[in-house]
Write a protein that holds these residues in place. Structure first.
Motif, PDB file in Angstrom:
ATOM      1  N   ARG A 337       0.602  -1.461   0.110  1.00 45.57           N
ATOM      2  CA  ARG A 337       0.254  -0.036   0.047  1.00 45.57           C
ATOM      3  C   ARG A 337       1.117   1.174   0.220  1.00 45.57           C
ATOM      4  NH1 ARG A 337      -3.440   0.138   5.250  1.00 45.57           N
ATOM      5  NH2 ARG A 337      -4.378   2.719   4.438  1.00 45.57           N
ATOM      6  N   LEU A 338       0.399   1.882  -0.433  1.00 44.20           N
ATOM      7  CA  LEU A 338       0.518   3.372  -0.150  1.00 44.20           C
ATOM      8  C   LEU A 338       0.179   4.550   0.112  1.00 44.20           C
ATOM      9  CD1 LEU A 338       2.081   4.276  -4.258  1.00 44.20           C
ATOM     10  CD2 LEU A 338       3.555   3.143  -2.400  1.00 44.20           C
ATOM     11  N   VAL A 339       0.523   5.155   1.180  1.00 38.87           N
ATOM     12  CA  VAL A 339      -0.517   6.274   1.854  1.00 38.87           C
ATOM     13  C   VAL A 339       0.372   7.100   2.374  1.00 38.87           C
ATOM     14  CG1 VAL A 339      -1.432   4.172   3.331  1.00 38.87           C
ATOM     15  CG2 VAL A 339       0.718   5.382   4.876  1.00 38.87           C
ATOM     16  N   ASP A 340      -0.136   8.378   2.925  1.00 36.98           N
ATOM     17  CA  ASP A 340      -0.029   9.512   3.538  1.00 36.98           C
ATOM     18  C   ASP A 340       0.707  10.071   4.213  1.00 36.98           C
ATOM     19  OD1 ASP A 340      -2.165   9.947   4.962  1.00 36.98           O
ATOM     20  OD2 ASP A 340      -3.049  10.808   2.804  1.00 36.98           O
ATOM     21  N   LEU A 341       0.999  11.265   5.180  1.00 35.28           N
ATOM     22  CA  LEU A 341       1.429  11.117   6.164  1.00 35.28           C
ATOM     23  C   LEU A 341      -0.317  10.560   7.714  1.00 35.28           C
ATOM     24  CD1 LEU A 341       2.904  14.393   6.448  1.00 35.28           C
ATOM     25  CD2 LEU A 341       3.823  12.601   6.509  1.00 35.28           C
ATOM     26  N   GLU A 342      -1.378  11.442   7.105  1.00 32.58           N
ATOM     27  CA  GLU A 342      -2.468  10.623   7.960  1.00 32.58           C
ATOM     28  C   GLU A 342      -2.910   8.971   7.689  1.00 32.58           C
ATOM     29  OE1 GLU A 342      -2.299  13.083   6.219  1.00 32.58           O
ATOM     30  OE2 GLU A 342      -1.356  14.568   7.810  1.00 32.58           O
ATOM     31  N   GLY A 343      -2.154   8.603   6.855  1.00 34.14           N
ATOM     32  CA  GLY A 343      -2.110   6.906   6.879  1.00 34.14           C
ATOM     33  C   GLY A 343      -2.814   6.419   6.134  1.00 34.14           C
ATOM     34  N   THR A 348      -3.244   6.860  -7.494  1.00 36.97           N
ATOM     35  CA  THR A 348      -2.870   6.763  -8.762  1.00 36.97           C
ATOM     36  C   THR A 348      -1.609   7.406  -8.824  1.00 36.97           C
ATOM     37  OG1 THR A 348      -4.245   4.883  -9.048  1.00 36.97           O
ATOM     38  CG2 THR A 348      -2.368   5.746 -10.663  1.00 36.97           C
ATOM     39  N   GLY A 349      -0.314   7.853  -9.210  1.00 41.61           N
ATOM     40  CA  GLY A 349       0.639   8.576  -9.620  1.00 41.61           C
ATOM     41  C   GLY A 349       0.915   9.665  -8.503  1.00 41.61           C
ATOM     42  N   GLU A 350       0.546   9.604  -7.351  1.00 38.47           N
ATOM     43  CA  GLU A 350       1.282  10.346  -5.698  1.00 38.47           C
ATOM     44  C   GLU A 350       1.759   9.708  -4.952  1.00 38.47           C
ATOM     45  OE1 GLU A 350       0.269  13.555  -5.694  1.00 38.47           O
ATOM     46  OE2 GLU A 350      -0.292  14.074  -7.451  1.00 38.47           O
ATOM     47  N   GLN A 390       3.289   4.584  -7.719  1.00 38.62           N
ATOM     48  CA  GLN A 390       2.319   3.545  -8.590  1.00 38.62           C
ATOM     49  C   GLN A 390       1.976   3.780  -9.962  1.00 38.62           C
ATOM     50  OE1 GLN A 390      -0.884   1.255  -6.669  1.00 38.62           O
ATOM     51  NE2 GLN A 390      -0.087  -1.009  -7.932  1.00 38.62           N
ATOM     52  N   ASP A 391       2.157   3.385 -11.230  1.00 42.51           N
ATOM     53  CA  ASP A 391       1.072   3.817 -12.048  1.00 42.51           C
ATOM     54  C   ASP A 391       0.113   2.812 -12.681  1.00 42.51           C
ATOM     55  OD1 ASP A 391       1.805   1.041 -13.271  1.00 42.51           O
ATOM     56  OD2 ASP A 391       3.731   2.442 -14.304  1.00 42.51           O
ATOM     57  N   GLU A 392      -0.558   3.604 -13.104  1.00 42.42           N
ATOM     58  CA  GLU A 392      -2.372   2.434 -13.785  1.00 42.42           C
ATOM     59  C   GLU A 392      -1.716   1.171 -14.105  1.00 42.42           C
ATOM     60  OE1 GLU A 392      -3.453   5.158 -16.786  1.00 42.42           O
ATOM     61  OE2 GLU A 392      -4.106   6.773 -15.803  1.00 42.42           O
ATOM     62  N   ASP A 393      -0.548   0.399 -14.843  1.00 42.03           N
ATOM     63  CA  ASP A 393      -0.265  -0.583 -14.678  1.00 42.03           C
ATOM     64  C   ASP A 393      -0.408  -1.486 -13.669  1.00 42.03           C
ATOM     65  OD1 ASP A 393      -1.365  -0.145 -17.449  1.00 42.03           O
ATOM     66  OD2 ASP A 393       0.890   0.387 -17.866  1.00 42.03           O
TER      67      ASP A 393
END
Length: 510
Positions: A337-343, A348-350, A390-393
């Motif tokens: 998973r990819l998460v921001d500072l708040e979890g 996608t792409g960020e 992460q990209d769209e694929d």
């Protein structure tokens, strides 16, 4: 499956086939199994049993793999130590895991032969490679007279199997702990994701005391019933010689190591067509490296992402095309998973912090509830401390390090560990260490030094380098030194690492 049986399918089907090749000598599966049995019996004969930690201070050799599996067979916990450690680093790790036995190869034995008084739990310090000389410290002599026929302890799948020490971002190395189940799942995941068969010839070109060489190459190859070729040293000419002689089908190299291979004049005359996959990871893989590798070998380089806590968690499987700059997709059994500072999950792409979950990763840090707790979210995701996209694929891209870890030629260096040594110097008031970019090494270590005021004979770079070299492995010794009047500090008085990075960047540009 218990790890002592990891290679049993190869033993059953092809007992006479080469299991391991090292320094021109081959050991069949049957011969390897007999060696493991003898080693396991000898460990039992010196009162090593289930749950005991066995510290292994060895460079690449067949015996290190045999000790691994002998420990697994009797339920002891194998603790491989970085072969580049100096005495203080060995003492720290051995004491931290309370090892009962320390086994070194004969060339490293000189580093540890006088540390008995510093490692109270260690009953024996033995050296491999002296043969049956009768020397008190000779493993071979001791093994020859050890009792035989002792009953094997009952080993359980959830028992700890290995503890591997890795540098944290700011503090002392932590003991990454794997159970029998976790290591087996990792190797099986590798086998499935890489499509390994009994025809596999895995070239272990990195140190097998680390996760990449053992979990990434040697163990999965043995699980598949293939042949492991172990390189003595990461020498580029030796690598090319092994390619021509043994025709490996896969390997894993550090980016700096791969650059050395491609720089060798002999690379252009080497036939790389035997490879189905060449992986590179542990550091930044540049676009130039992709292009040079393709031009010289005719192959696409497969970048992977992983860490000691979850080796090789992401790479491009054989069924998909490689994308330059991407670390591919999670291997079998790994969720990311990819998460921001708040979890919260990012779109996608960020960019976001990479979180991982798998039954093929560590169960925690040895004897360290604090850092184990901090390493996981409340719902059980491991926080890598790294940033990705992460990209769209569905391909992942490594975007940077949230931690302050320095990665030099694929080796992790904790700034805090270097600073602790420097701050012990009687003439140093405070130190700050950061990584600075380098095209070949990945990063170099830049030390900023604040000296005590009023020194008549302040230490110079050579004196500081010599002092540090006595207490740290060579790769952890700073490459650059800058004496400053005052280190940058934040509002609460701690070292301002952003300020140090900015200063290092300014000096590099100048």
């Amino acid at each position: 499956m218990l790890l002592g049986d990891l290679y049993k399918e190869g033993l059953r089907k092809t007992p006479d086939k080469a299991a391991i090749i090292f320094s021109g000598t081959s050991k069949s599966y049957a011969e390897f199994d007999e060696s493991v049995k003898r080693t396991a019996g000898a460990l039992l004969g010196i009162d090593v049993t289930r749950g005991d930690r066995v510290a292994l201070f060895m460079r690449n050799c067949v015996e290190l793999v045999e000790f691994y599996f002998a420990c697994f067979r009797i339920g002891a916990v194998a603790v491989p130590l970085n072969h580049r450690y100096v005495e203080d680093e060995v003492v720290y790790a051995v004491n931290h895991c309370s090892a009962s036995v320390l086994i070194a190869d004969h060339e490293l034995y000189g580093i540890v032969n006088d540390i008995h008084n510093r490692v109270p739990t260690v009953k024996r310090i033995l050296a491999v490679g002296y043969g049956s000389s009768g020397a008190e410290h000779s493993w071979e002599s001791m093994a020859a007279v050890a009792p035989r026929g002792l009953k094997l302890p009952e080993v359980k799948r959830e028992d700890p199997a290995m503890v591997m020490y890795t540098s944290g971002s700011t503090e002392k190395p932590k003991g990454v702990t794997y159970t029998h189940t976790a290591v087996f799942n990792l190797c099986n995941s590798r086998k499935i994701s890489m499509g390994l068969t009994e025809d596999e010839v895995g070239l272990a070109a990195t140190a097998i005391c680390h996760a990449g060489g053992s979990f990434g190459v040697a163990f999965p190859t043995l699980l598949a019933g293939g042949t492991v070729v172990i390189m003595e040293t990461p020498d580029p000419l030796l690598f090319l010689e092994c390619v021509e002689k043994y025709r490996p089908t896969s390997t894993l190299l550090l980016p700096a190591q791969l650059l050395d291979v491609l720089d060798a004049s002999e690379a252009g005359d080497t036939d790389f067509s035997c490879f189905s996959d060449v992986y590179s990871g542990g550091d930044y893989v540049s676009l130039d490296l992709y292009e040079r590798f393709l031009a010289i070998t005719g192959l696409e380089l497969n970048q992977l992402y992983g860490m000691t806590e979850c080796e090789g968690m992401c790479f491009t499987p054989p069924s998909l095309p490689v994308k330059y700059g991407s670390v591919g997709k999670p291997r079998h059994g790994v969720e990311l998973r990819l998460v921001d500072l708040e979890g919260n999950d990012v779109v996608t792409g960020e960019p976001g912090e990479i979180l991982a979950k798998s039954d093929s990763m560590m169960t925690g840090y040895w004897n360290d509830e604090k850092h184990t707790s901090l390493a996981y979210t409340q719902d059980g995701w491991f926080k890598t401390g790294d940033e990705g996209k992460q990209d769209e694929d569905g391909y992942y891209y490594f975007a940077g390090r949230i931690k302050e870890i320095i990665i030099k030629r694929g080796s992790n260096v904790a700034p805090g560990e270097v600073e602790e040594v420097l701050d012990d110097h009687p003439q140093i008031s405070l130190s700050g260490v950061v990584g600075t970019p380098d095209k070949r090494q990945g990063q170099l270590i830049h030390a900023f030094i604040e000296l005590n005021p009023g020194l008549e004979n302040p230490p110079g770079e050579e004196e500081l380098r010599a002092y540090t070299s006595k207490r740290l492995a060579a790769y952890k010794v700073p490459d650059r030194w800058t004496i400053v009047e005052t280190l940058p500090r934040n509002e609460i008085g701690k070292i301002d690492r952003r300020g140090l990075h900015a200063l290092a960047k300014k000096l590099d540009a100048g």
